[in-house]
Write a protein that holds these residues in place. Sequence first.
Motif, PDB file in Angstrom:
ATOM      1  N   PHE A   1       0.866  -1.184   0.000  1.00 56.49           N
ATOM      2  CA  PHE A   1       0.000   0.000   0.000  1.00 56.49           C
ATOM      3  C   PHE A   1       0.900   1.230   0.000  1.00 56.49           C
ATOM      4  O   PHE A   1       2.120   1.139   0.173  1.00 56.49           O
ATOM      5  N   ARG A   2       0.283   2.369  -0.230  1.00 52.70           N
ATOM      6  CA  ARG A   2       1.036   3.630  -0.293  1.00 52.70           C
ATOM      7  C   ARG A   2       0.363   4.657   0.598  1.00 52.70           C
ATOM      8  O   ARG A   2      -0.864   4.710   0.680  1.00 52.70           O
ATOM      9  N   ILE A   3       1.165   5.435   1.288  1.00 53.81           N
ATOM     10  CA  ILE A   3       0.618   6.520   2.102  1.00 53.81           C
ATOM     11  C   ILE A   3       1.239   7.838   1.672  1.00 53.81           C
ATOM     12  O   ILE A   3       2.313   7.871   1.064  1.00 53.81           O
ATOM     13  N   LYS A   4       0.526   8.892   2.000  1.00 57.52           N
ATOM     14  CA  LYS A   4       1.057  10.241   1.764  1.00 57.52           C
ATOM     15  C   LYS A   4       1.210  10.896   3.123  1.00 57.52           C
ATOM     16  O   LYS A   4       0.251  11.000   3.883  1.00 57.52           O
ATOM     17  N   VAL A   5       2.418  11.290   3.463  1.00 53.35           N
ATOM     18  CA  VAL A   5       2.670  11.911   4.756  1.00 53.35           C
ATOM     19  C   VAL A   5       3.587  13.107   4.534  1.00 53.35           C
ATOM     20  O   VAL A   5       4.637  12.996   3.902  1.00 53.35           O
ATOM     21  N   HIS A   6       3.148  14.260   5.037  1.00 53.17           N
ATOM     22  CA  HIS A   6       3.912  15.505   4.880  1.00 53.17           C
ATOM     23  C   HIS A   6       4.305  15.741   3.415  1.00 53.17           C
ATOM     24  O   HIS A   6       5.463  16.028   3.094  1.00 53.17           O
ATOM     25  N   ASN A   7       3.327  15.559   2.520  1.00 53.14           N
ATOM     26  CA  ASN A   7       3.490  15.778   1.076  1.00 53.14           C
ATOM     27  C   ASN A   7       4.488  14.827   0.416  1.00 53.14           C
ATOM     28  O   ASN A   7       4.974  15.100  -0.685  1.00 53.14           O
ATOM     29  N   THR A   8       4.800  13.729   1.070  1.00 58.39           N
ATOM     30  CA  THR A   8       5.704  12.722   0.495  1.00 58.39           C
ATOM     31  C   THR A   8       4.983  11.387   0.412  1.00 58.39           C
ATOM     32  O   THR A   8       4.306  10.986   1.357  1.00 58.39           O
ATOM     33  N   GLU A   9       5.107  10.702  -0.730  1.00 58.76           N
ATOM     34  CA  GLU A   9       4.495   9.382  -0.888  1.00 58.76           C
ATOM     35  C   GLU A   9       5.502   8.292  -0.534  1.00 58.76           C
ATOM     36  O   GLU A   9       6.650   8.332  -0.984  1.00 58.76           O
ATOM     37  N   VAL A  10       5.053   7.345   0.298  1.00 55.95           N
ATOM     38  CA  VAL A  10       5.911   6.241   0.735  1.00 55.95           C
ATOM     39  C   VAL A  10       5.166   4.929   0.514  1.00 55.95           C
ATOM     40  O   VAL A  10       4.005   4.805   0.894  1.00 55.95           O
ATOM     41  N   ASP A  11       5.844   3.943  -0.109  1.00 52.47           N
ATOM     42  CA  ASP A  11       5.257   2.619  -0.319  1.00 52.47           C
ATOM     43  C   ASP A  11       5.642   1.690   0.833  1.00 52.47           C
ATOM     44  O   ASP A  11       6.731   1.799   1.395  1.00 52.47           O
ATOM     45  N   PHE A  12       4.735   0.762   1.151  1.00 53.59           N
ATOM     46  CA  PHE A  12       5.009  -0.275   2.151  1.00 53.59           C
ATOM     47  C   PHE A  12       4.729  -1.633   1.519  1.00 53.59           C
ATOM     48  O   PHE A  12       3.674  -1.825   0.915  1.00 53.59           O
ATOM     49  N   ARG A  13       5.673  -2.545   1.646  1.00 51.86           N
ATOM     50  CA  ARG A  13       5.458  -3.912   1.194  1.00 51.86           C
ATOM     51  C   ARG A  13       5.089  -4.748   2.405  1.00 51.86           C
ATOM     52  O   ARG A  13       5.775  -4.698   3.426  1.00 51.86           O
ATOM     53  N   VAL A  14       3.998  -5.505   2.307  1.00 55.68           N
ATOM     54  CA  VAL A  14       3.424  -6.210   3.460  1.00 55.68           C
ATOM     55  C   VAL A  14       3.588  -7.721   3.309  1.00 55.68           C
ATOM     56  O   VAL A  14       3.279  -8.287   2.256  1.00 55.68           O
TER      57      VAL A  14
ATOM     58  N   VAL B   1       9.542  -0.689   4.503  1.00 53.67           N
ATOM     59  CA  VAL B   1       9.352   0.710   4.114  1.00 53.67           C
ATOM     60  C   VAL B   1      10.129   0.950   2.823  1.00 53.67           C
ATOM     61  O   VAL B   1      11.346   0.770   2.787  1.00 53.67           O
ATOM     62  N   LEU B   2       9.425   1.341   1.770  1.00 53.95           N
ATOM     63  CA  LEU B   2      10.057   1.592   0.469  1.00 53.95           C
ATOM     64  C   LEU B   2       9.934   3.082   0.148  1.00 53.95           C
ATOM     65  O   LEU B   2       9.010   3.510  -0.537  1.00 53.95           O
ATOM     66  N   ASP B   3      10.866   3.847   0.683  1.00 50.72           N
ATOM     67  CA  ASP B   3      10.830   5.297   0.512  1.00 50.72           C
ATOM     68  C   ASP B   3      11.657   5.676  -0.713  1.00 50.72           C
ATOM     69  O   ASP B   3      12.881   5.582  -0.711  1.00 50.72           O
ATOM     70  N   LYS B   4      10.959   6.094  -1.788  1.00 51.33           N
ATOM     71  CA  LYS B   4      11.647   6.404  -3.036  1.00 51.33           C
ATOM     72  C   LYS B   4      12.618   7.576  -2.902  1.00 51.33           C
ATOM     73  O   LYS B   4      13.540   7.715  -3.679  1.00 51.33           O
ATOM     74  N   SER B   5      12.409   8.405  -1.883  1.00 52.27           N
ATOM     75  CA  SER B   5      13.327   9.529  -1.679  1.00 52.27           C
ATOM     76  C   SER B   5      14.714   9.027  -1.287  1.00 52.27           C
ATOM     77  O   SER B   5      15.699   9.742  -1.356  1.00 52.27           O
ATOM     78  N   GLY B   6      14.775   7.740  -0.843  1.00 51.44           N
ATOM     79  CA  GLY B   6      16.073   7.150  -0.483  1.00 51.44           C
ATOM     80  C   GLY B   6      16.884   6.766  -1.709  1.00 51.44           C
ATOM     81  O   GLY B   6      18.091   6.535  -1.621  1.00 51.44           O
ATOM     82  N   LEU B   7      16.226   6.684  -2.895  1.00 49.49           N
ATOM     83  CA  LEU B   7      16.954   6.370  -4.120  1.00 49.49           C
ATOM     84  C   LEU B   7      17.687   7.617  -4.588  1.00 49.49           C
ATOM     85  O   LEU B   7      17.099   8.689  -4.703  1.00 49.49           O
ATOM     86  N   LYS B   8      18.964   7.464  -4.844  1.00 47.49           N
ATOM     87  CA  LYS B   8      19.791   8.616  -5.207  1.00 47.49           C
ATOM     88  C   LYS B   8      19.878   8.747  -6.724  1.00 47.49           C
ATOM     89  O   LYS B   8      19.801   7.766  -7.457  1.00 47.49           O
ATOM     90  N   SER B   9      20.073   9.967  -7.181  1.00 48.26           N
ATOM     91  CA  SER B   9      20.272  10.180  -8.610  1.00 48.26           C
ATOM     92  C   SER B   9      21.763  10.413  -8.832  1.00 48.26           C
ATOM     93  O   SER B   9      22.321  11.385  -8.347  1.00 48.26           O
ATOM     94  N   GLY B  10      22.385   9.482  -9.531  1.00 44.40           N
ATOM     95  CA  GLY B  10      23.819   9.604  -9.769  1.00 44.40           C
ATOM     96  C   GLY B  10      24.618   8.676  -8.880  1.00 44.40           C
ATOM     97  O   GLY B  10      24.340   8.546  -7.690  1.00 44.40           O
ATOM     98  N   LEU B  11      25.645   8.015  -9.487  1.00 45.01           N
ATOM     99  CA  LEU B  11      26.455   7.062  -8.731  1.00 45.01           C
ATOM    100  C   LEU B  11      27.173   7.715  -7.560  1.00 45.01           C
ATOM    101  O   LEU B  11      27.407   7.092  -6.534  1.00 45.01           O
ATOM    102  N   ASP B  12      27.544   8.985  -7.723  1.00 45.85           N
ATOM    103  CA  ASP B  12      28.291   9.675  -6.662  1.00 45.85           C
ATOM    104  C   ASP B  12      27.447   9.866  -5.402  1.00 45.85           C
ATOM    105  O   ASP B  12      27.983  10.129  -4.324  1.00 45.85           O
ATOM    106  N   LYS B  13      26.117   9.703  -5.521  1.00 48.79           N
ATOM    107  CA  LYS B  13      25.238   9.879  -4.353  1.00 48.79           C
ATOM    108  C   LYS B  13      25.062   8.576  -3.560  1.00 48.79           C
ATOM    109  O   LYS B  13      24.405   8.559  -2.540  1.00 48.79           O
TER     110      LYS B  13
END
Length: 569
Positions: free
Chosen positions: A260-273, A288-300
Amino acid sequence: MTPHFSADKLAELLVEEKKVDAEKLKELMPLARKEKKTVLQLITEKEMMKDDEMIDFMSNHLGIPLLNLPAYRIPKEIIKSFPAKIAERYRVIPLSRIKKLVTLATSNPFDLMLKDDIKGLLSCDVALVLAPPKMISGLIEQYYSESANLDEIIEGIDEDSLEVIKEDNKDEDKGSGGKIDNAPVVRMVNVILDGALKSRASDIHFEPYEKEFRVRYRIDGALHESFAHAKDVYPAVVARVKIISQLDITEKRVPQDGRFRIKVHNTEVDFRVSILPTYFGEKMVLRVLDKSGLKSGLDKLGFTERPTSRIAEIIKHPYGMMLVTGPTGSGKSTTLYTILGTLNTADRNIMTIEDPVEYQVEGISQTGVIPEVGLTFAAGLRSLLRQSPDIVLVGEIRDGETADIAVKAALTGHLVFSTLHTNSAAGAVTRLIDMGVEPFLIASSLVGVAAQRLMKKICQFCKAPCEVPEDVMRRCHMKPEDMKDIKSFKGKGCAKCNNTGYYGRLGTTEVLTIDNEIRELIIQRKSSNVIHEAAVKKGMETLFENAFSLFKLGQTTMEEVLRVTASDH
C-alpha cells in the motif's frame, strides 16, 4: 545512602582481591578521566569483569542493597511522576515514593549530581539500590518508550497528517465491519507508520504473543521495540493493514503478501506487506520503500571514489552482465536502482523482472514474478527478452536456468544487471559455475562484480575520540603501529541515536573488473581465492580496505569494520 568508598578506592580493592590486574587498572585510570566515566564502568565495558559480578562486589563493599529488578513491579504513577529526561540522563529507574523519599535503582552510585538534581527537581530525598546497567537500560526502554503512553498518543494524533492513497478508486474500508473502521484502530496503525518514518526505520515488525502484541522497528539494521499493547485490539490492527493492502481479511491460515502507499507531509511512501500465520496469531512485517532514499547519480550512493569510478566504467559497456552481491539487507537493490536511474534515458528500453517490484520507477517497465501462474524469473526473463530491451534487471539469480538465460542475454547484445548471495566479488564467478553455467560463457559475458555491505555510521551528535579495543585489533590482524597517526571515534550514545552511538548507514564495496587475465582464470575454473588475489594484484581495493578507509575518515568504528568484513579478512 552515601557510598563509603570512591570508585577508585573500590578499584584498588578489586586489585587486592585479585579480581583485576594492577597494570590494566593503571592503564584505565587516565582513560576513565578522559571519557568522564568511573574506572569501574570501564572495567565492565572492557569485559574484565561481568556486570552482575561488579554490582555484587559494589553492594558488598558499599552497603547498598542489591535488587532483583525483573521480579519487581513498578507502579505506573511513579513512572509518570519521574521525568524521562532524568531517568535517561543518569541511567536510573524510580521504584517507589514514600512521602518525601524516592528509591532509585542505579549502577553508578558515585554520581554526586544525581541526588542534588533530583532533590532540586522533585523536592525529595533519595535512597539508592543497585542493579546491573543493562537491566536498568531495559527498564528505561520498557517504561519510558512510546509504548508506555501509546493510548495517549493515539488519542492525540492528527489523522489528517497521514493519508492512505486508494488505488483504482477503491474505498479500502468498504465492508470491513465496525470494529475495523473505528477511529482508535485507524489512529493506532497511523501512529505506528508515522513513528517508523520519523525513526528512519526500514521495516516494521508486528509480533503477537499470548497476552499482548509488540511492534519493533528495524533502524540501521537493528531491531528496537517501539510499542507494546494488550492483544485485544490486535485482530483489528491486522485487519486494518490487510484492508489498506487489499488482502483477504477472512483468510488467516495461509501467508499473504501485499502493498500500500501513504502520503505523509506531502511525500508518498510505499510499504510492502508480508503476513505469516504463527501460533499466537498473524505476524506482519512491513518493509518501508521510501523512493526519496533512491539517489540520482552514482556519486550519491555514498561509496568512496575508487569503487564508484570502477562501477561507472563497467556500466559504460554496451552489453554484458554486472552482478551485485552481498547478504540480505546490504543495499544491493538500492545500488542497482541507482545504476538504472543513471542509464534511464529516452533512447533506452529498460525492463525488469523482480520478486517483488520494490520501487516503481518512471520510464522503466517492471514485472513482478508470480510463481503460482508460472511466471518465474526464468519464464519472465524469456518473455521480457522478446520485448527488445536494451537493459535488463533480473531481481536475483536463484537457479541454473535463470543464470543461463541471463548470461546468454548478456552475450546477445543486452546489458544485464542482477544480484547473487555471495560473500565476495570473486565468489560470484564460482557460484555461477556451481549453478551449471559453462566457464567460457561466464568469461565472455561478465563485465564486473560489486560485493557490498552496509556499515553503521557513527552518530555525529555524540561522536567522541576513543581507543580501539585490543581484541578488535587482534581479530583484524592489526598491530598498534598500524593505528599510528589514525584517530578513532565512537558515539557515546544520545537521544538522537537511541543511545546506540550510531546514526544512519553507509556502503562499503569491492569492485571486480573482468579483464583478459581474470577471464583466463575463469575459463581454467580457478577458485575464488585465486581470482581474488589476481584482482588485488591488479589494483582492486578489497572490502576490508574500503571499510578501513571509512574508519580512517572517522565515519565508522573498527568494530563495524570487523563485523561486516570478518569473513573476508
